[in-house]
Design a protein around this motif. Structure first.
Motif, PDB file in Angstrom:
ATOM      1  N   TYR A   1       0.723  -1.680  -0.030  1.00 13.45           N
ATOM      2  CA  TYR A   1      -0.295  -0.130  -0.218  1.00 13.45           C
ATOM      3  C   TYR A   1       0.765   1.471  -0.172  1.00 13.45           C
ATOM      4  O   TYR A   1       0.246   2.313  -0.437  1.00 13.45           O
ATOM      5  CB  TYR A   1      -0.827   0.037   1.157  1.00 13.45           C
ATOM      6  CG  TYR A   1      -1.808  -1.167   1.593  1.00 13.45           C
ATOM      7  CD1 TYR A   1      -2.406  -1.893   0.213  1.00 13.45           C
ATOM      8  CD2 TYR A   1      -1.673  -1.807   2.547  1.00 13.45           C
ATOM      9  CE1 TYR A   1      -3.046  -3.139   0.392  1.00 13.45           C
ATOM     10  CE2 TYR A   1      -3.016  -2.891   3.124  1.00 13.45           C
ATOM     11  CZ  TYR A   1      -3.297  -3.514   1.724  1.00 13.45           C
ATOM     12  OH  TYR A   1      -4.552  -4.244   2.134  1.00 13.45           O
TER      13      TYR A   1
ATOM     14  N   GLU B   1       3.628   4.409  -1.005  1.00 13.86           N
ATOM     15  CA  GLU B   1       3.545   5.829  -1.838  1.00 13.86           C
ATOM     16  C   GLU B   1       5.471   4.998  -2.511  1.00 13.86           C
ATOM     17  O   GLU B   1       6.210   4.441  -0.879  1.00 13.86           O
ATOM     18  CB  GLU B   1       3.297   6.421  -1.976  1.00 13.86           C
ATOM     19  CG  GLU B   1       2.341   6.706  -2.245  1.00 13.86           C
ATOM     20  CD  GLU B   1       1.958   5.944  -3.474  1.00 13.86           C
ATOM     21  OE1 GLU B   1       2.282   6.421  -4.646  1.00 13.86           O
ATOM     22  OE2 GLU B   1       0.585   6.767  -3.836  1.00 13.86           O
TER      23      GLU B   1
ATOM     24  N   ARG C   1     -20.367   2.599  -3.988  1.00 10.96           N
ATOM     25  CA  ARG C   1     -19.993   4.208  -2.943  1.00 10.96           C
ATOM     26  C   ARG C   1     -21.485   4.606  -2.498  1.00 10.96           C
ATOM     27  O   ARG C   1     -21.713   4.299  -0.399  1.00 10.96           O
ATOM     28  CB  ARG C   1     -19.650   5.270  -3.790  1.00 10.96           C
ATOM     29  CG  ARG C   1     -18.683   5.089  -3.970  1.00 10.96           C
ATOM     30  CD  ARG C   1     -17.630   6.993  -4.731  1.00 10.96           C
ATOM     31  NE  ARG C   1     -18.081   7.361  -4.060  1.00 10.96           N
ATOM     32  CZ  ARG C   1     -17.589   9.178  -4.116  1.00 10.96           C
ATOM     33  NH1 ARG C   1     -17.224   8.735  -5.457  1.00 10.96           N
ATOM     34  NH2 ARG C   1     -17.928  10.264  -3.285  1.00 10.96           N
TER      35      ARG C   1
ATOM     36  N   THR D   1     -17.400   7.802   1.788  1.00 12.66           N
ATOM     37  CA  THR D   1     -16.367   7.677   0.146  1.00 12.66           C
ATOM     38  C   THR D   1     -16.231   8.908  -0.487  1.00 12.66           C
ATOM     39  O   THR D   1     -16.320   9.882  -0.654  1.00 12.66           O
ATOM     40  CB  THR D   1     -16.786   6.638  -0.130  1.00 12.66           C
ATOM     41  OG1 THR D   1     -17.894   6.647  -1.030  1.00 12.66           O
ATOM     42  CG2 THR D   1     -17.486   5.352   0.560  1.00 12.66           C
ATOM     43  N   THR D   2     -14.658   8.388  -1.245  1.00 16.22           N
ATOM     44  CA  THR D   2     -14.230  10.083  -2.153  1.00 16.22           C
ATOM     45  C   THR D   2     -13.573   8.591  -3.042  1.00 16.22           C
ATOM     46  O   THR D   2     -13.660   7.759  -3.249  1.00 16.22           O
ATOM     47  CB  THR D   2     -13.279  10.532  -1.207  1.00 16.22           C
ATOM     48  OG1 THR D   2     -12.262   9.588  -0.927  1.00 16.22           O
ATOM     49  CG2 THR D   2     -13.567  10.611   0.098  1.00 16.22           C
TER      50      THR D   2
ATOM     51  N   PRO E   1     -10.191   8.766  -5.363  1.00 15.90           N
ATOM     52  CA  PRO E   1      -8.948   9.149  -4.504  1.00 15.90           C
ATOM     53  C   PRO E   1      -8.125   9.270  -5.762  1.00 15.90           C
ATOM     54  O   PRO E   1      -8.854   9.240  -7.613  1.00 15.90           O
ATOM     55  CB  PRO E   1      -7.920   7.819  -4.446  1.00 15.90           C
ATOM     56  CG  PRO E   1      -8.893   6.461  -5.051  1.00 15.90           C
ATOM     57  CD  PRO E   1     -10.464   7.440  -4.837  1.00 15.90           C
ATOM     58  N   ALA E   2      -7.147   9.743  -5.751  1.00 19.24           N
ATOM     59  CA  ALA E   2      -6.002  10.418  -7.066  1.00 19.24           C
ATOM     60  C   ALA E   2      -6.134   8.897  -8.048  1.00 19.24           C
ATOM     61  O   ALA E   2      -5.965   9.110  -9.040  1.00 19.24           O
ATOM     62  CB  ALA E   2      -4.812  11.642  -6.574  1.00 19.24           C
ATOM     63  N   ARG E   3      -5.505   8.379  -7.231  1.00 16.03           N
ATOM     64  CA  ARG E   3      -5.022   6.820  -8.279  1.00 16.03           C
ATOM     65  C   ARG E   3      -5.321   6.223  -6.612  1.00 16.03           C
ATOM     66  O   ARG E   3      -5.656   6.080  -6.097  1.00 16.03           O
ATOM     67  CB  ARG E   3      -3.894   6.584  -7.757  1.00 16.03           C
ATOM     68  CG  ARG E   3      -2.360   8.018  -8.977  1.00 16.03           C
ATOM     69  CD  ARG E   3      -1.036   7.509  -8.534  1.00 16.03           C
ATOM     70  NE  ARG E   3      -0.985   5.939  -9.344  1.00 16.03           N
ATOM     71  CZ  ARG E   3      -1.260   5.992 -10.763  1.00 16.03           C
ATOM     72  NH1 ARG E   3      -1.147   6.196 -12.033  1.00 16.03           N
ATOM     73  NH2 ARG E   3      -1.600   4.435 -11.426  1.00 16.03           N
ATOM     74  N   TRP E   4      -5.848   4.672  -7.958  1.00 20.97           N
ATOM     75  CA  TRP E   4      -6.970   3.337  -6.677  1.00 20.97           C
ATOM     76  C   TRP E   4      -5.688   2.644  -5.556  1.00 20.97           C
ATOM     77  O   TRP E   4      -5.833   2.110  -4.952  1.00 20.97           O
ATOM     78  CB  TRP E   4      -7.276   2.880  -7.589  1.00 20.97           C
ATOM     79  CG  TRP E   4      -8.230   3.578  -8.413  1.00 20.97           C
ATOM     80  CD1 TRP E   4      -8.250   3.668  -9.859  1.00 20.97           C
ATOM     81  CD2 TRP E   4     -10.067   3.773  -7.744  1.00 20.97           C
ATOM     82  NE1 TRP E   4      -9.613   4.447 -10.040  1.00 20.97           N
ATOM     83  CE2 TRP E   4     -10.403   3.877  -9.179  1.00 20.97           C
ATOM     84  CE3 TRP E   4      -9.911   3.449  -7.259  1.00 20.97           C
ATOM     85  CZ2 TRP E   4     -11.276   4.504  -9.007  1.00 20.97           C
ATOM     86  CZ3 TRP E   4     -11.354   4.396  -6.678  1.00 20.97           C
ATOM     87  CH2 TRP E   4     -12.706   4.701  -7.465  1.00 20.97           C
TER      88      TRP E   4
ATOM     89  N   ALA F   1      -9.652   0.944  -1.762  1.00 26.81           N
ATOM     90  CA  ALA F   1      -9.624   2.039  -1.813  1.00 26.81           C
ATOM     91  C   ALA F   1     -10.481   3.132  -1.935  1.00 26.81           C
ATOM     92  O   ALA F   1     -10.704   3.859  -0.944  1.00 26.81           O
ATOM     93  CB  ALA F   1      -8.816   2.821  -3.117  1.00 26.81           C
TER      94      ALA F   1
ATOM     95  N   PRO G   1     -11.780   5.169   3.423  1.00 27.26           N
ATOM     96  CA  PRO G   1     -12.323   5.428   4.600  1.00 27.26           C
ATOM     97  C   PRO G   1     -12.974   5.525   6.328  1.00 27.26           C
ATOM     98  O   PRO G   1     -13.214   5.562   6.798  1.00 27.26           O
ATOM     99  CB  PRO G   1     -13.531   6.217   4.122  1.00 27.26           C
ATOM    100  CG  PRO G   1     -12.149   6.618   3.047  1.00 27.26           C
ATOM    101  CD  PRO G   1     -12.489   5.822   2.730  1.00 27.26           C
TER     102      PRO G   1
END
Length: 354
Positions: free
Chosen positions: A44, A46, A87, A103-104, A106-109, A301, A305
């Motif tokens: 998970y 980066e 969602r 839920t949101t 994300p910029a990347r999964w 992802a 949250p």
């Protein structure tokens, strides 16, 4: 000591499983310092976080350690209709349960695997292990050029052979009893739920590289039994979940001693990929209709949250409580003490066998 352990530079044939999201640098360092092989679950993380964690591990020990990654495509194109449905279900569940999050998008999964792999190469652990798929021959070559031992995860004889033919230095055999995500990549998960002590001798007979046993091993007796069946080392994950160095949520740790083995099941509704864990309230609510939910890592992802909020609220019943079949045998001990106890049990069992 096995020749494989000697090659890795570790004292004991013991590997702490790379539990993504639950392994801290402190846990990895403590296991390695005690003579086992600590493993960072970096699936998970980066790239910069991988490098930072490796630095922290080295600050805690000069001994060898491993880094594990999930092999995924760099680019994902999810079914957005499935995302919308997921969602809606998750937001409704969180509202019913009184969690003030939703839920949101994300910029990347998920982090890009190619970037994670580059960071792993830069971090240069003693061992690199991989789950969910094979890496490329070029990537194997890159690792070996850096002196990094390559370990692949397998849930069947065919998967073990695939890793051996690719040039892996060892294969980790994941039995059905293992907690967390299933590493299957050649079969549907339900086709590869093979018990460890049935699968282990089959794989040991089929490949010439060292075999690591994983799944349901919680004490030194289990480690010795795996060795008798052909393992060069044992990988234990759930056994280390209750350690103070583990970053598993407090509610999750609290639930471990009371886990009933028949309630440890295969779950897809948290992450979109089959995983073994405790059937709790969330699973009971979300597992029906799971086929309509998006696959990993998209669902993983989307549920993030909820899982964070549940951990903060002490709601173990809404957490992904991954654990192996014998989770109730977990012991709340510092990791170094647990390694010593496991090896005492291993030695005692060996003496008892004469």
């Amino acid at each position: 000591m096995s020749s494989f352990a000697r090659r890795l530079g570790i004292e004991h044939p013991l590997i702490q499983a790379p539990m993504a999201g639950s392994t801290s640098a402190a846990l990895v360092a403590a296991v390695s310092a005690a003579g086992g092989l600590g493993s960072l679950g970096a699936g998970y993380l980066e790239p910069q976080a991988i490098l930072d964690q490796a630095t922290q591990i080295r600050a805690g020990t000069s001994r060898p350690f491993a880094i594990n990654l999930f092999v995924l495509p760099d680019d994902l194109e999810p079914d957005m209709a499935a995302v919308a449905r997921a969602r809606e279900r998750l937001d409704a569940l969180m509202e019913r349960e009184g969690l003030d999050v939703r839920t949101t998008m994300p910029a990347r999964w998920a982090p890009r695997f190619s970037d994670q792999f580059a960071a792993l190469c830069e971090a240069r652990p003693a061992v690199a292990s991989f789950a969910f798929d094979l890496i490329s021959p070029t990537q194997v070559h890159e690792l070996k050029q850096r002196g990094i031992v390559v370990v692949g995860n397998a849930t069947s004889v065919a998967e073990a052979r695939a890793w051996a033919e690719l040039g892996a230095d060892a294969v980790c055999v994941q039995g059905a009893e293992a907690g967390g995500h299933r590493g299957s990549f050649l079969h549907a998960p339900e086709e590869s739920m093979i018990g460890l002590f049935a699968l282990l001798p089959l794989v040991a007979r089929a490949v010439e590289i060292p075999v690591i046993a994983a799944g349901g091993i919680m004490d030194g007796r289990g480690m010795l039994a795996a060795e008798v069946l052909g393992a060069s080392a044992s990988q234990l994950g759930t056994a280390f979940l209750a350690c103070p160095e583990s970053t598993a949520a407090a509610a999750w740790k609290r639930d471990l001693p009371n886990v009933e083995e028949h309630r440890v099941v295969t779950i897809r509704s948290f992450s979109g990929r089959a995983a073994r864990g405790l059937r709790n309230h969330y699973v009971a609510m979300m597992e029906p209709g799971v086929d309509a939910l998006p696959l990993y890592p998209v669902l993983n992802a989307l549920t993030a949250p909820l899982r964070r909020a549940a951990a903060q609220a002490g709601r173990g019943d809404l957490l992904s409580e991954w654990c192996g079949q014998a989770a109730a045998m977990a012991r709340n001990l510092p990791a170094g003490e647990l390694v010593a106890l496991l090896m005492d049990e291993y030695d005692s069992a060996a003496r008892a066998l004469g």
